[in-house]
Design a protein around this motif. Structure first.
Motif, short mmCIF file in Angstrom:
data_model
loop_
_atom_site.label_atom_id
_atom_site.label_comp_id
_atom_site.label_asym_id
_atom_site.label_seq_id
_atom_site.Cartn_x
_atom_site.Cartn_y
_atom_site.Cartn_z
N ALA A 658 -29.87 -31.08 -8.43
CA ALA A 658 -29.59 -30.56 -9.57
C ALA A 658 -30.37 -28.80 -9.57
N VAL A 659 -31.75 -29.27 -8.88
CA VAL A 659 -32.82 -28.42 -8.95
C VAL A 659 -32.52 -27.78 -7.45
N SER A 660 -31.81 -27.94 -6.85
CA SER A 660 -31.32 -26.83 -5.33
C SER A 660 -30.16 -26.32 -6.03
N PHE A 661 -29.31 -26.29 -7.08
CA PHE A 661 -28.54 -25.43 -8.08
C PHE A 661 -29.72 -24.61 -8.72
N PHE A 662 -29.94 -25.48 -9.46
CA PHE A 662 -30.04 -24.28 -10.61
C PHE A 662 -30.94 -23.24 -9.80
N ALA A 663 -31.57 -23.37 -8.66
CA ALA A 663 -32.45 -22.14 -8.22
C ALA A 663 -31.51 -21.04 -7.82
N PHE A 664 -30.80 -21.26 -8.19
CA PHE A 664 -29.89 -19.52 -7.65
C PHE A 664 -29.63 -19.37 -9.01
N GLY A 665 -29.77 -20.11 -10.08
CA GLY A 665 -30.09 -19.32 -11.06
C GLY A 665 -31.22 -18.53 -12.19
N THR A 666 -32.91 -18.32 -10.52
CA THR A 666 -33.44 -17.54 -10.41
C THR A 666 -32.61 -15.96 -9.75
N GLY A 667 -31.38 -15.79 -8.60
CA GLY A 667 -31.40 -15.07 -8.21
C GLY A 667 -30.70 -13.97 -9.20
N GLN A 668 -30.04 -12.29 -8.85
CA GLN A 668 -29.91 -11.18 -9.33
C GLN A 668 -28.25 -10.95 -9.15
N VAL A 669 -27.49 -11.93 -8.88
CA VAL A 669 -26.17 -11.70 -7.54
C VAL A 669 -25.66 -12.69 -8.99
N SER A 670 -25.18 -12.11 -10.70
CA SER A 670 -24.61 -12.63 -11.48
C SER A 670 -23.25 -14.19 -10.73
N PHE A 671 -22.50 -14.07 -9.95
CA PHE A 671 -21.34 -15.20 -9.19
C PHE A 671 -21.95 -16.11 -9.02
N ILE A 672 -23.53 -15.62 -7.96
CA ILE A 672 -23.55 -17.22 -7.54
C ILE A 672 -24.80 -17.13 -8.84
N GLN A 673 -25.94 -16.61 -9.42
CA GLN A 673 -25.60 -17.74 -10.50
C GLN A 673 -24.99 -18.40 -11.54
N MET A 674 -23.52 -18.19 -11.58
CA MET A 674 -22.60 -19.00 -12.48
C MET A 674 -22.73 -20.27 -11.84
N PHE A 675 -22.67 -19.79 -10.27
CA PHE A 675 -22.19 -21.13 -9.65
C PHE A 675 -23.33 -22.32 -9.50
N GLY A 676 -24.36 -21.61 -9.74
CA GLY A 676 -25.55 -22.45 -9.27
C GLY A 676 -25.73 -22.87 -10.58
N LEU A 677 -26.07 -22.47 -11.69
CA LEU A 677 -25.71 -22.87 -13.02
C LEU A 677 -24.81 -24.08 -13.22
N GLY A 678 -23.87 -23.50 -12.92
CA GLY A 678 -22.52 -24.40 -13.84
C GLY A 678 -22.88 -25.41 -12.67
N THR A 679 -22.93 -25.55 -11.40
CA THR A 679 -22.87 -26.46 -10.39
C THR A 679 -24.25 -27.36 -10.75
N GLY A 680 -25.09 -27.10 -10.83
CA GLY A 680 -26.23 -27.87 -11.40
C GLY A 680 -26.14 -28.44 -13.59
N LEU A 681 -25.32 -27.76 -14.27
CA LEU A 681 -25.23 -28.25 -15.06
C LEU A 681 -24.12 -29.37 -15.33
N ALA A 682 -23.42 -29.73 -14.68
CA ALA A 682 -22.01 -30.17 -14.75
C ALA A 682 -22.58 -31.40 -13.76
N ILE A 683 -23.22 -31.81 -12.73
CA ILE A 683 -24.16 -33.02 -12.63
C ILE A 683 -24.59 -33.36 -12.70
N LEU A 684 -25.23 -32.83 -13.78
CA LEU A 684 -26.92 -33.43 -15.14
C LEU A 684 -25.29 -34.43 -16.15
N ILE A 685 -24.63 -33.40 -16.03
CA ILE A 685 -23.18 -34.32 -17.74
C ILE A 685 -23.19 -35.14 -16.97
N ASP A 686 -22.40 -34.75 -15.57
CA ASP A 686 -21.92 -36.97 -15.14
C ASP A 686 -23.19 -37.85 -14.90
#
Length: 746
Positions: A658-686
């Protein structure tokens, strides 16, 4: 097979490591060339009507301007002598550039439409020739050469090519920042988890091998087909994350064996035989989910399949061959903890064991609150609307976005948002006129221009009337182009309905009508993905079911896994709609709310689904081992023991991934932020809610029927599935996986 890998590691460890080192150097040398092969864009279906229309416009009419230079007079009007001279010089210099054509400017005859309403800004438009990386490199050079202060004027770059340039540059900067955040944090967490720098570095070694190997793969693929630059993002995130997952499982199992008193050869054999089998099945399930992306026409999504499948396969192979060799060389040094907080040997987790015991005693009472939270998180999906990326994915201070805002705010609408119809075939003037009048009469249309004349629409569906001369440049032998100007909000539902209405108008006899333009591209992009979603979902479901059946011998376990994974993914996707579409947290994350990106939603689903199956295999493999070791014991004992043995590994691996994906949340392209935060959150929920609560609760409620399979399928599994044989003797044998039978393993 797994025993042979262990033997290779024990007797040829240094050879394996030497070959690996040489391969990594070669892959790195090849992989660094991948960045020159990768392309921006790739969101459109090349076979769609809008893409085919664009090809004809490019071939027959010279294309459309992809680069817009916004010229702003410093403290005066753009028609002032000094500003006009600077503007003319800029246009003249641009016309001399190789690979640039169709240059028009506000200072050309008839260029008044390119002057802003305020009179202090003007446009120079040009077409950048070349395909893919060639056009991207040329655009980068033009932006560098012509933007900035130029005496009495300042220049900024916008348009489709400049947006692609800005997105690519921003993604590269974001990726560097994400790696700068993820790698040190991951290393610190690994040291904290293992209590040993030696053990902590092993997962990073596998991550580096997977990343370099996939970059080399992308170089090869980028040389023969279109590959998106965004494939780099999934390469780094999955390479680092899965390298950690797989190596973590092997190292933890090896340390556990050593802690139980096994000698190094015995410990390595058991580790590869059990954890290696788990890794092989885990990689297969992730690859199956990512392979569904190959069904979609846009090369943006296919590129993630290329990179994802490659990085998973390379990470798994590296983990299966390189980690055992490293364990054989390092031996007991891997098990030595140098910090007081470290737990030796990957011991069972009392916390996860107690959680499993509580859930098994009160399955409904513990599962219902978790289900309620997940369903509430998924609720925003009921209001989801889909779109495609545009300049709004960039931060507000991005140059191309500033230009787009100025165009919308200060310039006449003109035909920038117009639909463009290409009639492919010879059309007599009378039939062309009749067709144009019929299109102009559609609701929302204000004007249709052809080579032979213009036709004004009322915008309300009334009959169209002739409105002045046409544009002869819109006619070619055998091909006609029509521009359809409308008064509707771009990318809105009404604008998309207009596209469908135009396409419903019968084309002149002998011609095919292809509708292009931004709104048509949006309609086609959504269709390209939506029409293939059932097949993609079916492929994922079937392959996952088959793999889990081969792994467990049960038909209930795959169904239970599919249901719970869909629930956790729905919760993660709902949260992303709540954030990125509805605009919550936009101030904190610095993005502009807009419709949910269709392509990124599909990508998030496939990647997160595959990774959730990763942890499904981790847990079920241990539960199955314990169940097979004592078939007469109560099912609850195997589930509790399995979660106690894997809970810490799964939560640790999920946190690191999740750290690897959440790191994309530091970016400034919104669809990459969405992908990183969404995947990281899905991993933790699972890892936490599903593996920790819902899986044990489901197992408890299902009881022995959780392992049910009809008699014919049980016989099939005995023939082709992986089952367990007689347990090995010696220290640490209790509860361990036994040599594989049913499939020869060496």
């Amino acid at each position: 097979m797994f025993d042979r890998i262990a033997e290779l590691a024990l007797h040829r460890a240094r050879l394996v490591l030497t070959v690996t080192a040489v391969a990594v150097v070669a892959m790195a040398a090849l992989g660094f060339g991948a960045f020159g092969k990768l392309l921006s864009g790739g969101f459109d279906d090349p076979a769609s009507p809008s893409s085919r229309a664009q090809v004809l416009i490019d071939e027959e009419f010279g294309g459309e301007p992809g680069l817009l230079l916004l010229v702003r007079a410093d403290g005066g009007r753009i028609t002032a002598p000094a500003a006009e001279r600077a503007g003319r010089d800029l246009a003249a210099a641009l016309r001399k550039e190789p690979g640039v054509s169709g240059v028009v400017s506000a200072w050309d005859e008839g260029g008044s439409a390119l002057v802003s309403r305020t009179g202090d800004q003007a446009l120079v438009a040009a077409r950048v020739e070349g395909d893919g990386s060639e056009a991207g490199e040329r655009t980068a050079e033009l932006v560098e050469r012509y933007t900035g202060d130029r005496g009495p004027v300042s220049v900024e770059a916008g348009g489709r090519e400049a947006v692609g340039h800005d997105i690519s540059g921003q993604v590269s900067r974001d990726l560097a920042l994400a790696e700068a955040v993820a790698v040190p944090v991951t290393l610190v967490l690994l040291v904290l988890a293992f209590g040993s720098l030696v053990a902590a570095l092993l997962p990073l070694v596998i991550g580096v091998i997977a990343i370099f190997g996939t970059f080399a793969e992308l170089f090869v693929l980028g040389s023969v087909t279109e590959v998106s630059v965004f494939a780099v993002n999934i390469t780094t995130a999955l390479g680092l994350g899965l390298g950690i997952d797989y190596a973590l499982l092997l190292v933890s199992r090896f340390r556990e064996q050593l802690a139980a008193g096994a000698e190094i050869p015995e410990a390595l054999h058991r580790t590869v035989r059990t954890a290696g089998r788990t890794i092989a099945f885990s990689a297969a399930t992730v690859i199956a989910a990512l392979a569904a992306l190959l069904l979609f026409p846009p090369y943006f999504l296919r590129s993630f399949a290329y990179a994802g499948i490659g990085v998973v396969a390379i990470a798994a192979v590296a983990a299966l061959f390189v980690v055992p060799a490293l364990l054989a060389v390092l031996g007991h040094r891997v098990a030595r903890s140098r910090f007081p907080w470290a737990r030796g040997g990957g011991a069972h987790s009392a916390v996860w064991g107690r959680l499993a015991a509580v859930v098994m005693r009160r399955p409904a009472l513990t599962a219902l609150p978790v289900l309620a939270v997940l369903l509430a998180s998924a609720a925003p999906l009921l209001g989801v609307t889909f779109g495609t990326p545009d300049e709004r994915v960039l931060p507000e201070d991005a140059q191309s976005r500033r230009v787009a805002a100025a165009l919308d705010r200060d310039f006449p609408a003109g035909d920038r948002e117009a639909l463009r119809i290409v009639l492919d075939g010879a059309v007599p003037p009378q039939e062309l006129s009749g067709y144009a009048r019929e299109v102009a009469a559609l609701d929302g249309v204000t004007r249709v221009t052809t080579a032979g004349g213009g036709y004004a629409g009322s915008g309300t569906g009334a009959d169209a009337a002739a409105a002045g001369p046409g544009n002869p440049a819109l006619g070619r032998p055998g091909v006609q182009q029509l521009t359809v100007v409308h008064a509707l909000e771009p990318r809105s539902d009404d604008a998309q309905d207009l596209v469908r209405a135009v396409r419903a108008v019968e084309a002149p006899v002998g011609a095919e009508a292809l509708v292009g333009g931004e709104d048509a591209r949006l309609v086609d992009a959504k269709h390209a993905i939506g029409s293939r979603l059932p097949a993609a979902a079916g492929l994922i479901a079937v392959t996952t079911f088959v793999l889990l059946f081969l792994f467990t011998g049960s038909v209930v376990q795959p169904l239970r896994a599919l249901l719970l994974n869909a629930l956790s993914l729905g919760a993660a996707l709902g949260a992303m709609v709540w954030i990125f579409q509805d605009g919550h947290l936009s101030g904190l994350l610095g993005f502009t709310p807009q419709p949910t990106d269709t392509s990124m939603t599909v990508l998030l689903f496939c990647v997160a689904f595959g990774l959730s199956m990763d942890y499904e295999v981790f847990l079920v493999s241990r539960v199955k081992e314990l169940r097979d070791a004592d078939p007469e014991a109560a099912p609850a004992a195997a589930v509790t023991g399995g979660l106690a043995r894997t809970g810490r590994i799964v939560s640790m691996a999920a946190g690191l991934l999740a750290v690897s994906f959440f790191a994309f949340g530091t970016g400034q392209v919104s669809f990459i932020q969405m992908f990183g935060l969404g995947t990281g959150l899905a991993i933790l929920i699972d890892a936490i809610a599903v593996r920790g609560v819902l899986v044990p609760a489901a197992m408890r409620l299902l009881g022995r029927s959780a392992w049910y399979a009809p008699a014919p399928l049980r016989r099939l599994h005995r023939r082709i599935g992986l089952t367990e044989g007689e347990a090995p003797h010696g220290p640490g044998a209790a509860g361990e996986s036994r040599p594989l039978t049913g499939v020869r393993t060496g």
